[in-house]
Scaffold this active site. Structure first.
Site, PDB file in Angstrom:
ATOM      1  N   GLY A   1      -4.488   9.004  -0.401  1.00  0.00           N
ATOM      2  CA  GLY A   1      -3.042   8.679   0.056  1.00  0.00           C
ATOM      3  C   GLY A   1      -1.875   8.752  -0.828  1.00  0.00           C
ATOM      4  N   SER A   2      -1.053   7.891  -0.824  1.00  0.00           N
ATOM      5  CA  SER A   2       0.247   8.489  -1.746  1.00  0.00           C
ATOM      6  C   SER A   2       0.085   8.597  -3.149  1.00  0.00           C
ATOM      7  CB  SER A   2       1.237   7.287  -1.306  1.00  0.00           C
ATOM      8  OG  SER A   2       1.515   7.145  -0.091  1.00  0.00           O
ATOM      9  N   THR A   3      -1.060   8.222  -3.609  1.00  0.00           N
ATOM     10  CA  THR A   3      -1.318   8.614  -5.103  1.00  0.00           C
ATOM     11  C   THR A   3      -0.990  10.286  -5.402  1.00  0.00           C
ATOM     12  OG1 THR A   3      -3.232   8.670  -4.780  1.00  0.00           O
ATOM     13  CG2 THR A   3      -2.249   6.714  -5.618  1.00  0.00           C
TER      14      THR A   3
END
Length: 570
Positions: free
Chosen positions: A275-277
């Site tokens: 995801g957003s990592t």
């Protein structure tokens, strides 16, 4: 004429007897010498035969089921992690058993429930001369069996492998098979070194710090239990040497007692869409390539981005419905703005960045058997956009931790190692990012913790920087909207980066009783990292200091204040 013969004198008689005795003594001495010589010849011949054809002692021990001599494994500070010790085995001479064999078989089954009473009764009535009842028995069991008072039972000492910290670092250490060979983990990787006679008595030092390992296991285990997660993973990584200070994969196992199939190492053997990592990585690629030259440049996030029949949305509750600059894109974790940045960056440059960080290869460690990332087979426009925020590409958590080390350490990618490294001779790395790009990413990651979704990851005084990531869990035929993988990847102290700490929870559930109201990483994974850093920072030589921090003042004015702090923390 008469001849008179004089009788022999006493002296003559004595001399003859003495000569006879001397002759007998010489004969006896000669016979004794011959016997002694024959004996010596037999001994020398036997030794020669043993030297030429005898089986080595270690091989005989292995054939008998005994473990060969094996060196110890210790952590970076010398604390024992795996040791070879003298253990007990319990054997029996069936032909020497006295008393009621049925009753003895029943008592053995009670004390050693590995087999049934019928099995032990068959051994007792076999008429054999020797049989093992239990190998590598605990001292308590030896005492209990000895109390039976059966003269046909024998107790023998034999070597055994002991993991004194029980299940701690189990996925790193691994275990031995029945023949004493490394079956898994570092026991397998170091098998030749640990059994080398030339190194006998010399322990092998890993990069692990058992104190940090214990803290990470404790915090991840508590979170996994409290949030009813299916699994968890975590790592503490030295950003300048690639050394792993702690590696945790849950569920775990006890290498002292392998009874079921060993669960996989989620750090190296499982891949996830994280995801957003990935958003800081995408932004770093845009900065490094010159696609973005100004932090104040804005991208349209007023509405979902439509691409053919697909639409890129921001997560509910995170929408800003406005144009966002670069710091705001990361602070508010906008999928839409990130997709627009990556769309301009292009597939070739994004793939190049991913390759520089090793996302196209198995994780490189001594542990081996790492999982190959799931690399898109076709990089169409929508694939490039979603890959920029961590969807459609899956890597191991160790890949991500190493990427964050590269983001903050000046831009040098180094292979991860489980072995202790000489600080004066760190492993060679390769440049993956410009030093100026790394400096900018340190500022941006710090802003995320100060003002964005990473607020719960802050550890007072330790200057934490990082990014949260929450992605729907992959399921057969698509995604499970009711489960997610929540991750927080962080570095500290960000003004002079030393360590990356990553925590990941697979399918956590909200638990209002402990103040966790959502299953996103900001609520689940980030607090784990905060507690780990607070517990271990001083152990790692980082003194908490509230008067120090990275200078992000030039970026602060670019971030519009979130009116609702609780919303920002989500």
């Amino acid at each position: 004429m008469i001849v008179v013969v004089a009788p022999p004198t006493r002296k003559g008689r004595t001399g003859g007897a003495r000569q006879a005795l001397v002759a007998i003594a010489q004969l006896r001495l000669m016979i004794l010498s011959l016997l002694f010589g024959a004996g010596m010849f037999a001994i020398i011949a036997k030794l020669a035969l043993l030297a030429l054809w005898a089986e080595p002692a270690v091989a005989r021990d292995v054939a008998a089921g005994l473990l060969p001599p094996r060196g110890d494994i210790v952590d970076r500070n010398g604390a024992p992690l795996a040791r070879s010790i003298d253990a007990w085995s319990i054997a029996i001479h069936p032909n020497q058993v006295i008393g009621d064999k049925g009753q003895l078989a029943q008592r053995l089954a009670e004390l050693i429930p590995d087999q049934t009473a019928g099995h032990y009764y068959a051994i007792l009535n076999s008429g054999g001369t020797f049989a093992y009842l239990k190998r590598r028995a605990l001292p308590e069991l030896v005492s209990a069996v000895n109390a039976l008072g059966q003269p046909g039972i024998e107790f023998r000492r034999e070597p055994d492998r002991l993991y004194p910290q029980s299940g701690m670092a189990a996925h790193v250490l691994g275990y031995l098979d029945d023949k004493g060979r490394g079956k898994f983990g570092m026991e397998r990787a170091l098998d030749a070194q640990l059994t080398d006679p030339a190194r006998r008595g010399q322990p092998v030092a890993l990069s692990l710090d058992s104190r940090v390992q214990a803290a990470l296991e404790s915090e991840l285990g508590n979170a996994m239990t409290a949030l009813q997660a299916r699994g968890a993973a975590g790592v503490v990584l030295d950003v300048h040497t690639g050394e792993v200070l702690a590696m945790v994969s849950l569920p775990s196992f006890n290498p002292n007692s392998i009874q079921t199939e060993v669960p996989r190492n989620n750090l190296t053997q499982s891949v996830y869409e994280l995801g957003s990592t990935f958003k800081p990585i995408a932004v770093a690629a845009a900065i490094d390539s010159g696609t973005i030259t100004s932090m104040s440049r804005r991208f349209d996030a007023t509405k979902p981005l439509q691409v053919g029949r697909f639409a890129v949305h921001d997560d509910p509750g995170d929408e800003q419905f406005r144009w966002l600059n670069i710091p705001e894109t990361l602070v508010y974790s906008s999928n839409i703005a990130t997709a627009r940045i990556v769309d301009e960056l292009g597939a070739e440059k994004l793939q190049d960045m991913f390759r520089r960080l090793g996302f196209d290869k198995q994780p490189i460690t001594e542990l081996g058997s790492g999982r190959q990332p799931m690399w898109p087979s076709f990089w169409g426009r929508i694939t490039v956009m979603t890959a920029g925020y961590g969807h459609g590409i899956a890597v191991t958590p160790l890949h991500l931790a190493n990427a964050y080390a590269t983001l903050v350490n000046g831009g040098i990618w180094r292979p991860v190692t489980m072995m202790k490294v000489d600080p004066a001779h760190p492993p060679a790395g390769r440049r993956a990012l410009k030093e100026s790009t790394s400096a900018r990413m340190r500022q941006l990651l710090r802003l995320i913790v100060l003002s964005g979704t990473g607020r719960k990851g802050e550890a007072p005084g330790y200057r934490v920087a990082g990014k949260t990531g929450t992605a729907e869990a992959a399921a057969e035929g698509g995604y499970d909207k009711h489960r997610n993988v929540s991750t927080f990847a962080a570095a500290f102290p960000i003004d002079a980066p030393r360590y990356v700490v990553l925590a990941m929870l697979d399918s956590p559930k909200a638990n209002p009783a402990i103040g966790v109201y959502r299953t996103t990483a900001a609520w689940t994974a980030a607090p784990v990292v905060s507690r780990v850093i607070s517990r271990t920072g001083a152990m790692l030589g980082v003194a908490p200091d509230s008067n120090r921090d990275i200078d992000e003042s030039e970026l602060m004015p670019l971030v519009k204040r979130e009116p609702d702090p609780k919303k920002a923390a989500q």
